[in-house]
Design a protein around this motif. Structure first.
Motif, PDB file in Angstrom:
ATOM      1  N   ALA A 125       0.800  -1.200   0.003  1.00 24.11           N
ATOM      2  CA  ALA A 125       0.017   0.040   0.077  1.00 24.11           C
ATOM      3  C   ALA A 125       0.777   1.436   0.045  1.00 24.11           C
ATOM      4  N   SER A 126       1.923   1.321   0.762  1.00 21.18           N
ATOM      5  CA  SER A 126       2.736   2.562   0.883  1.00 21.18           C
ATOM      6  C   SER A 126       3.549   2.499  -0.730  1.00 21.18           C
ATOM      7  N   GLY A 127       3.716   1.608  -1.436  1.00 12.20           N
ATOM      8  CA  GLY A 127       4.360   1.753  -2.442  1.00 12.20           C
ATOM      9  C   GLY A 127       3.474   2.117  -3.567  1.00 12.20           C
ATOM     10  N   VAL A 128       2.131   1.713  -3.477  1.00 11.61           N
ATOM     11  CA  VAL A 128       1.080   2.240  -4.621  1.00 11.61           C
ATOM     12  C   VAL A 128       0.960   3.924  -4.178  1.00 11.61           C
ATOM     13  N   PHE A 129       0.717   4.056  -2.860  1.00 14.44           N
ATOM     14  CA  PHE A 129       0.586   5.607  -2.434  1.00 14.44           C
ATOM     15  C   PHE A 129       1.522   6.480  -3.143  1.00 14.44           C
ATOM     16  N   VAL A 130       2.683   6.353  -3.094  1.00 11.84           N
ATOM     17  CA  VAL A 130       3.589   7.491  -3.896  1.00 11.84           C
ATOM     18  C   VAL A 130       3.579   7.135  -5.221  1.00 11.84           C
ATOM     19  N   GLU A 131       3.057   6.149  -5.829  1.00  7.67           N
ATOM     20  CA  GLU A 131       2.946   6.163  -7.282  1.00  7.67           C
ATOM     21  C   GLU A 131       1.646   6.464  -7.909  1.00  7.67           C
ATOM     22  N   VAL A 132       0.365   6.442  -6.930  1.00  9.32           N
ATOM     23  CA  VAL A 132      -0.869   6.916  -7.779  1.00  9.32           C
ATOM     24  C   VAL A 132      -1.156   8.297  -6.936  1.00  9.32           C
ATOM     25  N   SER A 133      -1.191   9.289  -7.604  1.00  4.83           N
ATOM     26  CA  SER A 133      -1.222  10.502  -6.682  1.00  4.83           C
ATOM     27  C   SER A 133      -2.779  10.953  -6.244  1.00  4.83           C
ATOM     28  N   SER A 134      -3.601  10.159  -7.179  1.00  3.30           N
ATOM     29  CA  SER A 134      -5.163  10.437  -6.788  1.00  3.30           C
ATOM     30  C   SER A 134      -5.660   9.867  -5.512  1.00  3.30           C
ATOM     31  N   ILE A 135      -4.833   9.005  -4.905  1.00  2.00           N
ATOM     32  CA  ILE A 135      -5.206   8.381  -3.620  1.00  2.00           C
ATOM     33  C   ILE A 135      -5.133   9.441  -2.503  1.00  2.00           C
ATOM     34  N   THR A 136      -6.040   9.363  -1.663  1.00  2.00           N
ATOM     35  CA  THR A 136      -6.527  10.311  -0.712  1.00  2.00           C
ATOM     36  C   THR A 136      -5.337  10.500   0.652  1.00  2.00           C
ATOM     37  N   SER A 137      -5.218   9.206   0.911  1.00  2.00           N
ATOM     38  CA  SER A 137      -4.484   8.834   2.344  1.00  2.00           C
ATOM     39  C   SER A 137      -4.160   7.525   2.489  1.00  2.00           C
ATOM     40  N   LEU A 138      -3.331   7.177   3.575  1.00  2.00           N
ATOM     41  CA  LEU A 138      -2.521   5.648   3.488  1.00  2.00           C
ATOM     42  C   LEU A 138      -2.806   5.414   5.090  1.00  2.00           C
ATOM     43  N   VAL A 139      -2.799   4.301   5.153  1.00  2.00           N
ATOM     44  CA  VAL A 139      -2.675   3.379   6.505  1.00  2.00           C
ATOM     45  C   VAL A 139      -1.842   2.300   6.693  1.00  2.00           C
ATOM     46  N   THR A 140      -0.686   2.138   7.216  1.00  2.00           N
ATOM     47  CA  THR A 140      -0.061   0.918   7.498  1.00  2.00           C
ATOM     48  C   THR A 140      -0.354   0.319   8.582  1.00  2.00           C
ATOM     49  N   LEU A 141      -0.409  -1.048   8.900  1.00  2.00           N
ATOM     50  CA  LEU A 141      -0.765  -1.528  10.097  1.00  2.00           C
ATOM     51  C   LEU A 141       0.419  -2.743  10.243  1.00  2.00           C
TER      52      LEU A 141
END
Length: 247
Positions: A125-141
């Motif tokens: 998810a963290s890799g996708v987050f910095v790849e896709v700018s349209s994502i609003t937010s990120l949570v890692t557990l």
């Protein structure tokens, strides 16, 4: 088709996913990646809880898990060490197509998508987050957005030699800590067990120390005596954060 857990099975860009729909939709979608050796069904309970707060929840099945040509024994040391980053990189590369298809099909809306990941899912998810700018937010557990650092810690713990430059080059290409400029001012929440024996907390700590220099909305919280599991307190904090961020 519905699973025995009561979630709908859907295929988004050819990727098997489970879908939890809310009774009262708040307009936001959570894409929740499961961990290594797991399957979407194992996050069904969490998905139902999140849906009860108004979120549409999509649980993608990652490659070589579940029905997608699964490893017979994913926790075999050789299988894990040889394939971990291949699975992560494949998942990151296919994510933009999945997200685009989810938007086109009405399961998600641009600007109203949050990524969540548990364990390996948090790495993805963290890799996708910095790849896709349209994502609003990120949570890692119990995940790690500091990929090279985490690989170094694993090798040190296992007594293995440093990774070859060819492998490191692939990791560095998508390593979120090398792409901090892509965070912009998007909210990030990292929750981690202090006694996590699988993904060391030093990884997300390092990411937090670097990311907070340029992003005012990055948070890191460590839960004392929690191992590689999602505690009830972690779930509660995540939900409260999501409700605040996605009003």
């Amino acid at each position: 088709m519905y699973t025995k857990e009561g979630l709908e099975e859907v295929f988004i860009k050819g990727i098997r996913c489970l879908l939890a729909k809310p009774e009262k939709d708040n307009g936001h979608t959570l894409i929740f990646y499961h961990g290594w050796g797991s399957i979407p069904e194992n996050q069904a309970f969490s998905a139902k809880i999140l849906a009860s707060y108004g979120f549409t929840v999509i649980l993608p099945e990652i490659i070589h898990h579940g029905t997608r040509n699964p490893f017979p024994n994913p926790f075999d040391t050789e299988v894990l060490q040889k394939n971990f980053w291949k699975v992560v990189l494949h998942s990151v590369e296919e994510a933009e197509g999945l997200i685009s298809c989810a938007v086109k099909s009405g399961l998600a809306k641009e600007g109203k998508i949050c990524l969540i990941g548990s364990s390996t899912g948090g790495v993805i998810a963290s890799g996708v987050f910095v790849e896709v700018s349209s994502i609003t937010s990120l949570v890692t557990l119990n995940g790690s957005p500091a990929w090279e650092e985490t690989e170094h810690l694993w090798r040190k713990s296992d007594g293995r030699p440093p990774a070859a430059e060819e492998e490191l080059a692939q990791i560095r290409k998508y390593d979120p800590i090398n792409r901090l400029e892509n965070l912009k001012q998007r909210p990030v929440l990292m929750l981690h067990g202090s006694h996590d024996e699988r993904i060391p907390s030093q990884g997300p700590k390092k990411f937090y120390d670097e990311a907070k220099k340029i992003n005012d909305f990055v948070q890191y919280r460590e839960y004392w005596n929690v191992t590689h599991t999602i505690s009830l307190n972690m779930m509660e904090e995540m939900i409260n954060w999501l409700m605040e961020i996605h009003k």
